[in-house]
Structure formats: C-alpha cells, structure tokens
Design a protein around this motif. Structure first.
Motif, PDB file in Angstrom:
ATOM      1  N   LEU B 539       0.838  -1.210   0.000  1.00 27.65           N
ATOM      2  CA  LEU B 539       0.000   0.000   0.000  1.00 27.65           C
ATOM      3  C   LEU B 539       0.871   1.259   0.000  1.00 27.65           C
ATOM      4  CD1 LEU B 539      -3.208   0.547   2.023  1.00 27.65           C
ATOM      5  CD2 LEU B 539      -1.406   2.231   2.253  1.00 27.65           C
ATOM      6  N   VAL B 540       1.968   1.215   0.796  1.00 36.24           N
ATOM      7  CA  VAL B 540       2.849   2.393   0.840  1.00 36.24           C
ATOM      8  C   VAL B 540       3.505   2.596  -0.527  1.00 36.24           C
ATOM      9  CG1 VAL B 540       4.832   3.457   1.983  1.00 36.24           C
ATOM     10  CG2 VAL B 540       3.264   2.042   3.291  1.00 36.24           C
ATOM     11  N   GLN B 547      -4.233   7.122  -3.346  1.00 38.60           N
ATOM     12  CA  GLN B 547      -4.402   8.223  -2.399  1.00 38.60           C
ATOM     13  C   GLN B 547      -5.881   8.504  -2.105  1.00 38.60           C
ATOM     14  OE1 GLN B 547      -1.640  11.131  -3.780  1.00 38.60           O
ATOM     15  NE2 GLN B 547      -2.061  12.509  -2.082  1.00 38.60           N
ATOM     16  N   LYS B 548      -6.667   8.509  -3.183  1.00 37.80           N
ATOM     17  CA  LYS B 548      -8.092   8.836  -3.037  1.00 37.80           C
ATOM     18  C   LYS B 548      -8.788   7.817  -2.135  1.00 37.80           C
ATOM     19  CE  LYS B 548     -11.594   8.384  -5.976  1.00 37.80           C
ATOM     20  NZ  LYS B 548     -11.996   8.037  -7.320  1.00 37.80           N
ATOM     21  N   VAL B 583       7.493   4.532   4.990  1.00 34.48           N
ATOM     22  CA  VAL B 583       6.711   5.781   4.973  1.00 34.48           C
ATOM     23  C   VAL B 583       7.664   6.977   5.011  1.00 34.48           C
ATOM     24  CG1 VAL B 583       5.042   7.164   6.287  1.00 34.48           C
ATOM     25  CG2 VAL B 583       4.683   4.712   6.024  1.00 34.48           C
ATOM     26  N   LYS B 584       8.733   6.828   5.767  1.00 34.85           N
ATOM     27  CA  LYS B 584       9.721   7.909   5.907  1.00 34.85           C
ATOM     28  C   LYS B 584      10.310   8.286   4.548  1.00 34.85           C
ATOM     29  CE  LYS B 584      13.581   8.432   8.996  1.00 34.85           C
ATOM     30  NZ  LYS B 584      14.383   7.671   9.972  1.00 34.85           N
ATOM     31  N   LYS B 585      10.421   7.276   3.675  1.00 40.41           N
ATOM     32  CA  LYS B 585      11.049   7.518   2.378  1.00 40.41           C
ATOM     33  C   LYS B 585      10.111   8.164   1.360  1.00 40.41           C
ATOM     34  CE  LYS B 585      14.505   3.955   2.887  1.00 40.41           C
ATOM     35  NZ  LYS B 585      14.711   2.518   2.803  1.00 40.41           N
ATOM     36  N   VAL B 586       8.822   8.287   1.705  1.00 40.38           N
ATOM     37  CA  VAL B 586       7.876   8.922   0.781  1.00 40.38           C
ATOM     38  C   VAL B 586       8.221  10.410   0.714  1.00 40.38           C
ATOM     39  CG1 VAL B 586       5.442   9.488   0.394  1.00 40.38           C
ATOM     40  CG2 VAL B 586       6.074   7.222   1.254  1.00 40.38           C
ATOM     41  N   PRO B 590       2.193  15.825   1.567  1.00 40.94           N
ATOM     42  CA  PRO B 590       0.781  15.508   1.878  1.00 40.94           C
ATOM     43  C   PRO B 590       0.522  14.001   1.869  1.00 40.94           C
ATOM     44  CG  PRO B 590       0.929  17.168   0.140  1.00 40.94           C
ATOM     45  CD  PRO B 590       2.313  16.694   0.390  1.00 40.94           C
ATOM     46  N   GLN B 591       1.206  13.326   0.926  1.00 40.16           N
ATOM     47  CA  GLN B 591       1.038  11.871   0.832  1.00 40.16           C
ATOM     48  C   GLN B 591       1.552  11.189   2.104  1.00 40.16           C
ATOM     49  OE1 GLN B 591       2.611  10.563  -2.902  1.00 40.16           O
ATOM     50  NE2 GLN B 591       2.452   8.528  -2.346  1.00 40.16           N
ATOM     51  N   LYS B 592       2.688  11.679   2.569  1.00 40.48           N
ATOM     52  CA  LYS B 592       3.267  11.114   3.791  1.00 40.48           C
ATOM     53  C   LYS B 592       2.337  11.351   4.983  1.00 40.48           C
ATOM     54  CE  LYS B 592       7.835  11.491   4.657  1.00 40.48           C
ATOM     55  NZ  LYS B 592       9.071  12.111   5.086  1.00 40.48           N
TER      56      LYS B 592
END
Lengths: 362, 988
Positions: B539-540, B547-548, B583-586, B590-592
């Motif tokens: 998912l990440v 996103q939606k 997640v940190k690497k996103v 806003p996505q993070k």
C-alpha cells in the motif's frame, strides 16, 4: 461416626468432560480441555448427587439435602471420600515429585542438603540431586503394586509406571458452537473445541472410596452430562506395615506425599501443629512442590463463584524429621496417617483433598 | 570497605596487561612497560606499580598490584601449558580460534610475516595514550570519579579502539597459545575478581513464575509488555549490583553492549556518548549470575559464619527490594492512570491486594572453593564422569607445573559455577508460593484472579450482581470504546494492559530522550496488523495511485466512530520499523501525512468481518456508517491490488515463532557433549607442535583430545555471542529483512510474530546465523559469515559455532485467535516435539484454524540432505500452481496400507506416480500440459515430503509405539493447507 470406607468404580460409558474453575466464553475462547482425573471437589458433587438421587430427596428441599449429604462445602459428618484415581485392575497414583530421572543415575530420590545460602535462609534445606546434572521430574501414574515398592522398598525401576505410549485415557476433540437463544441460530465466529476424555482399552474408570453405600447403575456426570456407571470395586491392601513404620523411626526422616491436591492456609507448606501431626514431634526439612494449582468452582449454596485458591498439586512431597527421643506410639500414628486425608483445609479433607501417603527415605 | 580502594583495585586490574600484549610477548617482552605507561597516563604517575613477578615496587609508587586477580582469572580460563616452552610468536602467526567449535580466523600473509605497519600498531598505541590522557582520573581517592572512570574503560575504551582501528583490536588474544578468548575478557574477569576477592561467591538471582506471567495474554500487546516488563524488572535487580560492584560483576548475561545497561550508562551515568539505545523488545532474561564478595564485616572470622550469611542475605534482599520498588512504582502510576479514567472505587482495594502478590524472587549464593576447601565443598555434587574430567585436567596441570595447582589459581571456577547452578535448581524445586484467595468473577485473561469492579462484596453477593458489577465497570467507554465490557480484567492483567498508556518511565526505554506525554503509548501492533503487513507495505509503495481510496477510508472511519475515532486509532508506526522506514522515504509531504494518518488505524479494520459484527450490533442510525466504512475498506484493498499487479489481499493469518537454543544449559555448565571443541581445536597450531615436543611426559598428548573446559572467558564469549545475536542479528533479520516483529530476545530464547508467508525463511535464517562461528556486518546492511581469513575492516561478531543450533515451533493461526492457547501449544511443541522427540535442531509447524489444531509437521532443519524449509516452500508452490493435485494427500491416505506394506522405494515410487497420473488426467488438457512439464520436480518434492513424513511419524510418537502411518502424510497435508490458505486469500 462411620469412617469405614467402601470401594467404588465410576465407569464412563461415553467420553467424559470435567471443567476447571476457569472462565470460558465461546467467541473469546476457542478451546477448552477437560481435567482428568477430576478433583475431589468434582467427585464429591457426583457422589452427593448420587446419594440424593438414591434417597429420593427433593433437590429444592434444603433441609432434606442438609440432613442427607450436607450443605455447601460442609459434607454430612458421616460422609467421607477419598479419590478419585484412574483404575485399571488396581488404582493408579501420581508419582511423588521427590523422585526424579537423571540420564546417568536413572530414577533417584532428591536429597535434602543443609547449609546452602539462599533466600529461604540457612535453616531451610534444599532438595538436590548430588551427582546428577540434568534431572527431570516424572509426570506419570503408578499402580498401587508399584507405588508401595517405590515408597517403602526404594525400588525406583518404575517398570509398573503408566507409560506415555499406553495411556489409560486420551483426549478426544468435540466441536461446539454458541447458540443465540433469542434468534434460535448459531452465532458467527463462536465455534469452539472441547477436549473430552475417552478411556482406553484396559482402563476401567475412576476408583474412589466413600463411607456411604452407593447404589450401582448409570448416572450422567461432568460438564456435558455424559453417562457413567457406579460399580462396587476392590480394596487393595494399602496399610503401612508395622515394620516399615518401625524402620521410619530409626531413619528419623520420611516423606509425606500428597496424592491429591491440598490447600494450605498461608503458603505451599502444611501446618504441622494441628492434628494428627501435633502428636508427632516433627519438623519440616524441605519440600518439593510443583507450581500451584488454582482451583475454584461455583458455590451452589451461595449462588456465586467460589474463591479461587492455590493448591499444592498431587505429587508434592514434604520431607519431615522426627525430633528428639521418639515418643511411644509414633509408629502407630504413622500407620494411621498413611492413606488418609490429613493435610490442608479441614472441610476439604472430608472431600478427599490432602490425601497423603508415607514413604521412606532411601 | 574502603570504597575508593575497591574501585582502585578494579581499575588497576583493567590495566595489568596492555591490549597488544601478544604482539610483544615474544618480540621484546616490553608489554609490562607499556601497561605501566598507560596506567600512569590514566591514574597519574606514582599511584600503582604493575611490576613483574618478584620485582620490587620502585620508590614513589603508593601500591603494587596484587597479582592474585590476574592469576585466578588466568587459571579459570586457561590450561597450564608451561610458561615459556610453548609460547607462540603471535606477531608472526596471528590467528584466533572459536572457543566452542575451533573455527580459526587468521591474518597470515602467505609465506611472509604479517606487516603490522598495515595494522596501525603504533597508531593504536597513540590512540590509547590520547584516549587515556583525555579521560585521565583527576582524583585517585574519589570513589565517585573512580567508579565513573571504571565504567568508561570497561565500556567505552574498547569501543573507541575498534571504531578507530578495525576489528583485530577487539579480538587480540590474552594468550598467544590459546587464542580463543580476548585480552578484554581476561581484563574484565580480573577486575570482576578484584571486586569480589573478599570471599568471592557465585550469586544467582531470578524472578519467579515468569512463564505464567508472560503467557497470560490475550493480545499481542499484552504478550509483549509482559515480557518487556520482566526484562525491566530484571534490570532493576541488576542495577544496584552494577552500581556497587561494577557491571563486570555480572558474569552473564553480559551487560557489555546490553541496551538496558547502555541506557543506564547514557542517561544516568553519562559516561557513554552514544545516541540513546532505545529498544522495542525485551532484552534481558529473568535470571543472572554474578560474582560478588561476601564482604566479611569487621571481626568476622569465618566466611561461612552468621555474619557472612547476613551479608549475602542483604545482597539478595537489596535485589529483591529493587524489583519490588520498580514494580510498585509502575503499578502506582498505572493505578493513577486508571483512577483518572474510571474514578475512585472498590476496584482499588482489589487492585492493591493483587498487585502486592507479585513478583516473587529467589536467589542462591555459593562460595568459590579454595584449594583447601575444594574436596569438602564439591564432595558428592558431581557425577563421576564430570569430576574425572576436571581431575584429569588437574593432574596434567600438576605434571606440567606442580606449584600452580596447589596455589589459588582459579582452576575451580567451572566446578563452583556448576555447583551454583545445581543449588539454584534445588532452590527452584522447593516450589514456594503464597496463598491468595480470589473471590467473585474471575479475570477473562488469567481466569485466576477476581476482576476489577466497584461493588463492595462481603461474600454474600450473588453471581448476577457480581457479573453486572464487572460488566458495568468494564463497559465504561474510557476502558472499552465499544462499551461492551466483554473483556474483564483483574488487577495484574489490567496493569499489563494499561501500563504503556499510563506513560511511565518505562516508556522511555523505547521512546528514548524524546519521551514526552504525547509520544506513542506502546510500539506494538496487533496480530491483525502483523498478518496484513505484506499488504500494508504494498500500500505504501502504491500510495500515490491509491491516495483517493486511502483518504476515503480514513474519512469513512472517522465518520463511523463519530468524534471518537481517536480512541479507536491504536496503531503507531514506531511499532513497525519496516513500515515506518518505508513511509519515511515517501517524498511527497501531503502523501506522507495521509499515510501517517492512515497508519494510526489498526489493520483489523481492513477486514470486512470486523465491520460486519459492528453493523450487526449497531443501532439503526449507525449501521449505515459502518457499512460505508466497510465498503471503503474493500475499495482500498481492491485498488491496492490493482495498482500492484494483483498482490494478495491482507492475510488473515499470522505466525508465532518460538525459538530456543539447544543444550544451552549444558553449554553454560561446560558439559563435554555441548562444547564441540577439544583443546587441540582451540590451541594455536604452533603451541600444539611445542606441546608435542616439550610436554609429552605430562599427559598433555591425551589432554589435547579432551573437550575444552568452561571458564569465565567462555561464559563471556557465549554471553556476548548470545547478546550480539539477540541485540543485533535478530532485530535485523526479524524487523528489517522479514518485516516481522520481535517480542522477546533474551539470547537464545526468541519470540517473534511474523506473517505466515515469511516465517519459514525467517526461522531458517535465524538458525543459520546462530550456528555460524563468526559474522561480520551491521544491522543496516546485514550480516555474513566469516571463515578462514580474518577481516581488515568491519567487525568480528562471535556466534555460537557450527555445532550449536536453535529449535523452533511455528504456529500459524487466524489473526483473531486468542494468544494464550497458541503460546502454550507453541511452547509444548517446541519442547516436547522439536527438542525432545525430534532430538533438537528441528522445527515443528502447526496450523490452527478457529476450531483448533488442523495439522502438525516437523523435522530437523536438514535431514538426509533434505532442507525441510525448502521442500515445504516448494510443495506449497506446487499445490498453488496445481502441479500437486489438492486431493493427493487424501488419495494417498487410501493407498497407505499398500505404501507402508513395502520397504522397496521403487514400488512406492510406482504407486505414487500412478496416483499423480490419475489425478492429472482429471484436469483440463491445458492444465495437464503444464503439470506434465513439472512431473519430475513434483515427484521429487512429494517423495522428499513423504520421506520426512515417515521420519516425523516415527520420532513424534514415543519409542515403543507403532508408527502411525497417516502421520507420514502430515507434510503433504500441511503444505496443501498452507497453499490453499494463501491461494484462497489471494483470490478474495
């Protein structure tokens, strides 16, 4: 008061199931296993039900119940029980915890060692196996014909012990599902399994002793109301011989082995200041006790859960020593103590808790 | 006791030999001069004289070293091989050996002596001078400064050297002839002995009933905190001893590099300048062994007299009180937290009574036997075999150097330690407990203690009243957001459940210095989240495309819980390191943020059945909101799968992996069947040559074939190997490489939660790392085995050696299954099956459905050259691809009598082939074509699984029993079940 015991066998005609006192909620819990053999508390319930039934007592009539079998934990004064024990030609008893198995030394008794530093203080001797590096406790059942050899002759071959490969009983899984009484349907995600007990070939059932006469015949027992039959049974000669009692006097030390759990007031140790122990001049040297067994249940009289207490489990052993000059009559007191329920809570002794056997130190 | 003198003695011992002693011993013999120089630099000139034997202390020096600690430390670890006749020029032949399996690592350069310039020999000396000069002691008589500086030398100095000059400096041996233990271990043991020399005792302390305490758990968080709390309490018992006697007094577990000990050095002692060593998993076993002095008080004549007893009692009591104090502090904080939630009431009385009953502690202490007392002290304690083994060594030592054996040289370390363990076992056998009467309704987790409630009860309340009171208390919205009150806990289970939320100082252990009241309460995910982790990672990866849907799900979730969504958001990313990293690497902010918001929601809300239960029980106005949330969860799953090329949906099954080192108790006792290395394996090759030349009359030629004896350096080595494994290798493999979650790592004893897909590979790799001799690497890039050539850079990490092994049990179960029965079963099959009947180095896998155990199978990691994990994985794949027909196990059951009737493998093969062929013919022509391409591989997999199945059937049953033929098919049934489980979830 009649304390002469008669011998009975409760022969399961189907699987049986005996619950512990711990809660079980279908949906949250998914597996529950039966206790076996059941505790003396369960057994006294079965026997009292039988006595009421054979006397035709109205179970709503408390006065009649009390006069027939006693009320709550107080059994009628003449009603005493011992057991139950698995039975296959003769009763089987738990192996004392003082007997251990070491790969090099075989089956040997633990010995009390003095003068070791521990949190219990220097006065408390510790049960050790000098020379044994990696011993294990033995979870097994011994028939009386093996038990007395172990207790009194120091014969530790255990060739009579019940082997794991040939069990007297096995667990048989039965599935169930919670019922929604309002809708008359089963409830989703409320499937559960129960480990019932089925006796195996050669095993006959549960042997117990009772001071009252019980009529033969079937009756539903246990958590699921499965059928079992009462039968008369045999009485093995379990009296502590005089010469063994005399030998103990010269040994000075002897083991007291619990063959049914016992509840002590403060901790894992029995109170030796009360009867019949107070008539012996003894002191506790050491103990070998398994982790406590929590037992509770439901108090029908008070209509509420019974207190959950910690019991010293069957097999727990206490090493005692006769102090000073031996008093006259000590041997016969030892004979009287052996094979009686004389440890732990007094009311519960009548049910069969605190049943002990006496063993020699080898 | 003169406290300053105590620390002075310990510090001097840390310098009695210089780090590079082996490089100089043969060359110039000037190592003592350098040791003196370093000591002078650190403590100031004129304070202590190290000197050589029989050399007078020069004028101007206050004291001369007491060499007893060095002698004892040496004798406890090393055999007597003569002083100079067997000496090895280690400078020319640099080699170390693994003390447990003898694996060598050498730095020889073929044919020529090693160029030590390359190894920065002089630079190391310069670094040592600089470090010691910078940190030099200012006041030699200030015990506070001395204790701090001792800690610095003990922990920081070796670390600095290794960082600056490479791995060789961490393993330079104490003795060139027996290069299986380092100079650092020798120095630490000497300092530990110096601190305990006033009647040294082996002291064993343990917290009791740990297994029951840990296993009384319903959720993964209960399980984790139970074990975490016990490690914290063990540290509480160790800390006063580490403060008073130094951390080197703890023989094992080694406190060097232990995360809890490092937290103490960083935050409280402030001697270690490293980032806070936070730890998310439990890192200490519940028992420790220490070397402590029975500090005889003034006027005491007999070490074993009453005053000595009193002193040992005080030490034991000090540890017990420290445990109790910590327990009471944490319990009081948690009680206050609950007080704020539910207000005052009768529940506090119940709480207090139950909390007081915990925890129980026990200890024993055994004096280190002197030459005079050894015969009496050891009499009868050991089997003839054990005693003879040590006596044989003693007689050879006596032939080699008679005077040594008759003086106090620490040779009886091993036997004293052995005796102390036997005495501890005896103490445990007592089985003491206190009575505790628990009235009323019992806790739904432990089933033993009364639930917390607010109805005063004198014993006359009826069951319905009590039930109602319990339900009223536990359906309080602040305790149960769903207000069902179906879980009703006692004081002890509630303490475990709410401890992390109470945000006590315990939370600092994982939050570190950044701890604040708003930080995450408990970094432990639910079983549902662990089961779903592979999906969440996908998912990440696809966050941009979905996103939606993520946003839609969060909004629907918030609406469903209408203003109370926060109390349902129980997850925190810090509990899942791999997910957090991803997640940190996103890059997109806003996505993070969206992902961080999403990952506050437990993954169980992705499963439709969770919503269905809520819809069923919800009032009319709320049902639709739950329905919408359910649909949004389904949409999200669909989108992620679509975006990632049909990845499997979140799995409903997770795995519980338990592993335990085989024969570890025996290894610590130094049993000859647990240590695989003989003296000839660990001694330097050149030393063996010299022994053969010079000591052939002493009995050494026979002794060379005998197993190496245990000593403090071996204990330190084993402890360090277990520590490296538990603190570095395990977290890396479990959390980084296999996206799983570690609950407990107490050395060789592991408890892990993983996804069903990854658990087998994870278990196998843990076993492979554990049974390596040496590793190199780090927790960022992973670890690789070292052999032969010693490395020039990086680190040398000791492991347990090729003859060590882990056994494992794996329980694969539904994510909503209560943990307690799974843990109990996992433990039983680990000990009864994997270790006992399958004879160790084995893995047993059990699959549970919600109605109980479905199938169980296992065997040795490698049996008859068949890799168990590999064959299981291949079979699972073959079932999924349809190369093995799903009905085959049942078909084979029908022909089992025929299969078991023959011993001829060819006949078996024929029968098997016929069944496979029949099954293939029932497939479509296309499927038949594909299956035929894999016939030979498939047959091999089935044959191997059946072969392992026969072995399992034979061993799993007890010795006398007849083999139960149907058990032989368990491997096929297990892989079929796993294949269909993963396939079914894939098709959803």
């Amino acid at each position: 008061m009649n304390t002469e015991f008669k011998n009975y066998l409760l022969r399961p005609l189907d699987t049986v199931f005996f619950r512990s006192g711990q809660p079980f909620n279908a949906g949250d819990d998914h597996y529950i296993r039966s206790l076996f053999p059941p505790t003396p508390r369960t057994m006294q319930g079965i026997v009292r039900t039988r006595l009421l039934s054979q006397a035709g007592v109205d179970v709503e009539n408390h006065t009649d119940i009390e006069s027939t079998v006693g009320i709550g934990d107080a059994l009628a004064p003449d009603l005493h029980l011992r057991g139950p024990y698995p039975f296959s030609g003769e009763p089987y008893f738990p192996v004392p915890r003082y007997l251990v198995h070491d790969p090099d030394l075989g089956y040997v008794q633990l010995k009390a060692i003095p003068n070791l530093f521990s949190d219990l203080g220097n006065g408390y001797q510790l049960p050790a196996l000098p020379g044994g590096d990696h011993y294990d406790y033995i979870q097994a059942w011994l028939p009386w014909s093996g038990m007395y050899k172990l207790l009194w002759e120091g014969n530790t071959s255990l060739k009579y012990a019940l082997e794991e490969e040939n069990p007297l009983w096995i667990e048989e899984i039965r599935n169930g599902i919670k019922h929604d009484c309002m809708k008359g349907t089963t409830q989703k995600e409320h499937l559960y399994s129960m480990g019932h007990i089925r006796m195996q070939k050669g095993a006959e059932g549960l042997w117990f002793q009772c001071t009252r006469s019980l009529s033969s015949g079937p009756m539903s027992i246990g958590g699921e109301g499965r059928m079992a039959a009462f039968e008369d049974s045999i009485q093995p000669d379990m009296i502590l011989p005089k010469e063994i009692a005399q030998a103990i006097l010269s040994d000075k030390r002897f083991w007291v082995v619990l063959i049914q759990p016992a509840r002590f007031e403060k901790n894992h140790l029995p109170d030796l200041t009360e009867d019949p122990w107070s008539s012996l001049n003894i002191r506790l040297i050491t103990s070998v006790v398994e982790k406590p067994l929590p037992l509770g249940g439901f108090d029908l009289m008070k209509k509420r859960p019974a207190d959950m207490c910690r019991y010293a489990p069957a097999g727990s052993s206490f090493l005692l020593e006769l102090n000073g000059p031996i008093r006259s009559g000590t041997a016969s007191i030892l004979q009287q103590i052996h094979n009686t329920c004389c440890l732990g809570n007094k009311q519960e002794r009548q049910m069969g808790f605190g049943h002990v056997m006496i063993g020699r130190v080898f | 006791m003169n406290e300053a003198k105590f620390w002075q003695d310990k510090i001097i011992q840390l310098f009695h030999d210089p780090t590079d002693k082996v490089l100089h011993l043969f060359r110039d013999g000037k190592h003592t001069d350098f040791a003196q120089e370093l000591l002078d630099t650190f403590i100031g000139k004129g304070k202590a004289w190290l000197g050589r034997p029989n050399e007078a202390k020069p004028e101007g020096y206050r004291v001369a070293i007491d060499n007893k600690a060095d002698r004892v430390s040496t004798g406890a670890d090393r055999p007597v091989i003569g002083s100079t006749v067997t000496r090895v020029d280690w400078w020319k032949y640099p080699e170390i050996s693994h003390p447990l399996d003898g694996t060598p690592l050498n730095w020889n350069e073929e044919g020529t002596p090693l160029n030590w310039q390359k190894w920065d020999e002089n630079a190391v000396r310069e670094s040592l001078r600089n470090e010691l000069s910078t940190n030099a002691i200012q006041n030699w008589d200030d015990p506070t400064e001395l204790s701090m500086k001792f800690l610095w030398v003990w922990r920081c100095l070796p670390l600095q050297l290794m960082k600056q000059h490479g791995p060789l400096w961490s393993v330079l041996p104490a003795d060139s002839r027996i290069p299986d233990h380092s100079i650092w271990d020798h120095l630490r043991m000497a300092s530990a002995y110096a601190g305990a020399k006033n009647h040294p005792h082996f002291f064993i302390f343990a917290i009791g009933s740990v297994q029951t305490f840990i296993y009384q758990a319903r959720t993964s968080r209960d399980l984790w905190i139970g074990s975490y709390l016990l490690a914290d309490l063990t540290w509480a018992s160790i800390q006063p001893l580490a403060e008073e006697y130094g951390p080197d007094a703890i023989l094992y577990p080694s406190l060097n590099e232990n995360p809890l000990a490092d937290q103490w050095l960083i935050s409280e002692k402030k001697v270690l300048s490293l980032p806070f060593h936070s730890t998310r998993s439990s890192m200490l076993p519940h028992k420790f062994v220490a070397l402590l002095p029975q500090k005889a008080l003034e006027g005491t004549k007999e070490p074993d007299g009453p005053t000595g007893t009193e002193v040992m009692n005080n030490i034991g009591e000090q540890c017990r009180q420290a445990v109790e104090k910590r327990w009471q502090y944490l319990a009081a904080e948690t009680e206050n937290f609950l007080l704020k939630k539910v207000g005052d009431g009768h529940w506090r009385e119940i709480w207090k009574g139950q909390i007081q009953g915990f925890p129980s502690c026990r200890w024993v202490a055994i004096p280190w036997q002197t030459v005079e007392s050894r015969e009496k002290g050891f009499a009868g304690w050991f089997s003839g075999q054990v005693w003879q083994r040590y006596e044989l060594a003693r007689s050879v030592y006596k032939n080699t150097k008679p005077a040594y054996v008759d003086s106090e040289r620490g040779f009886d370390y091993a036997l004293t330690h052995h005796k102390s363990q036997l005495v501890y076992r005896s103490r445990k056998a007592i089985g003491d407990f206190t009575q505790q009467k628990e009235p009323g309704i019992k806790c739904s987790i432990c089933g033993e203690r009364e639930v917390l409630h607010n109805l005063p009860d004198d014993g006359s309340r009826k069951v319905n009243e009590l039930r109602r009171a319990a339900k009223d208390f536990w359906s309080n919205k602040k305790l149960d957001p769903d207000e069902k009150g179906s879980e009703r806990l006692c004081g002890v289970c509630a303490f475990k459940r709410y401890l992390t939320e109470a945000k006590t100082k315990l939370n600092q252990r994982w939050n570190g210095d950044s701890f604040n009241q708003e930080g995450p309460a408990a970094p432990f995910p639910s079983t549902s989240t662990i089961a779903a982790l592979p999906f969440l990672l996908k998912l990440v990866e696809k966050a941009e495309e979905v996103q939606k849907e993520i946003d839609g799900f969060i909004k629907a979730f918030d609406a469903a819980f209408n203003g109370e969504a926060k109390s349902h958001k129980t997850l925190h990313l810090s509990g899942l390191p791999s997910l957090k990293e991803k997640v940190k690497k996103v890059n997109d902010s806003p996505q993070k943020e969206l992902l961080e918001d999403f990952f506050q929601i437990d993954a169980e809300y992705l499963f439709s059945e969770i919503w269905e239960t809520k819809i069923r029980d919800a009032p009319d106005d709320k049902g639709q909101l739950f329905q919408t949330a359910k649909e949004k969860a389904e949409e999200l799953i669909k989108s992620v799968r679509k975006a990632s090329g049909d990845c499997p949906p979140p799995s409903r099954h997770f795995a519980l992996l338990m592993m335990d080192g085989d024969n570890m108790g025996k290894l610590l006792l130094g049993a000859d069947d647990a240590i695989s290395a003989a003296w000839k394996d660990v001694l330097h090759l050149k030393a063996i040559e010299k022994i053969k030349e010079n000591l052939s009359e002493t009995g050494w030629l026979d002794l060379l074939k005998e197993k190496r004896l245990i000593g403090p350096a071996l204990h330190a080595f084993i402890s360090r190997a277990l520590a490296s494994f538990a603190y570095e290798v395990v977290p890396y493999l479990v959390e980084d490489k296999y996206d799983s979650r570690l609950i407990y790592a107490g050395g060789d004893d592991l408890l892990v939660m993983s996804s069903a897909e990854k658990v087998l590979d994870l278990a196998r790799e843990l076993q492979q790392h554990f049974s390596s001799a040496f590793l190199t690497g780090n927790s960022e890039h992973g670890f690789t085995r070292l052999s032969g050539k010693g490395p020039a850079t990086g680190r040398i990490i000791p492991m347990l050696g090729q003859h060590a092994s882990l056994s494992a049990s794996i329980i694969i179960a539904h994510h909503k299954q209560p943990l307690q029965p799974l843990l109990t079963r996992g433990r039983n099959i680990l000990h009864d099956l994997a270790k006992e009947k399958l004879e160790r180095s084995s893995v047993v896998i059990s699959v549970f459905t919600r109605s109980g155990e479905k199938v169980i199978f296992g065997g040795k990691w490698v049996e008859n050259h068949i890799d168990l994990v590999e064959v299981i994985k291949s079979a699972v794949k073959a079932f999924q691809e349809g190369y093995i027909p799903g009905r085959l196990p049942y078909k084979l059951q029908e022909i089992l009598p025929a299969l078991t009737a023959t011993d001829d493998p060819d006949v078996r093969k024929k029968l098997l082939r016929r069944e496979l062929e029949t099954s293939r013919k029932q497939k479509s022509p296309e499927e038949q074509l594909v299956a035929e391409k894999h016939v030979s591989a498939t047959e091999q997999i089935i044959e191997q699984l059946l072969e392992l199945g026969w072995i399992f059937a034979k061993k799993a049953k007890a010795k006398k029993a007849q083999m139960q033929p149907e058990v032989a098919l368990n491997g096929l049934l297990l892989t079929r079940f796993l294949g269909s489980l993963l396939e079914k979830e894939g098709k959803e």
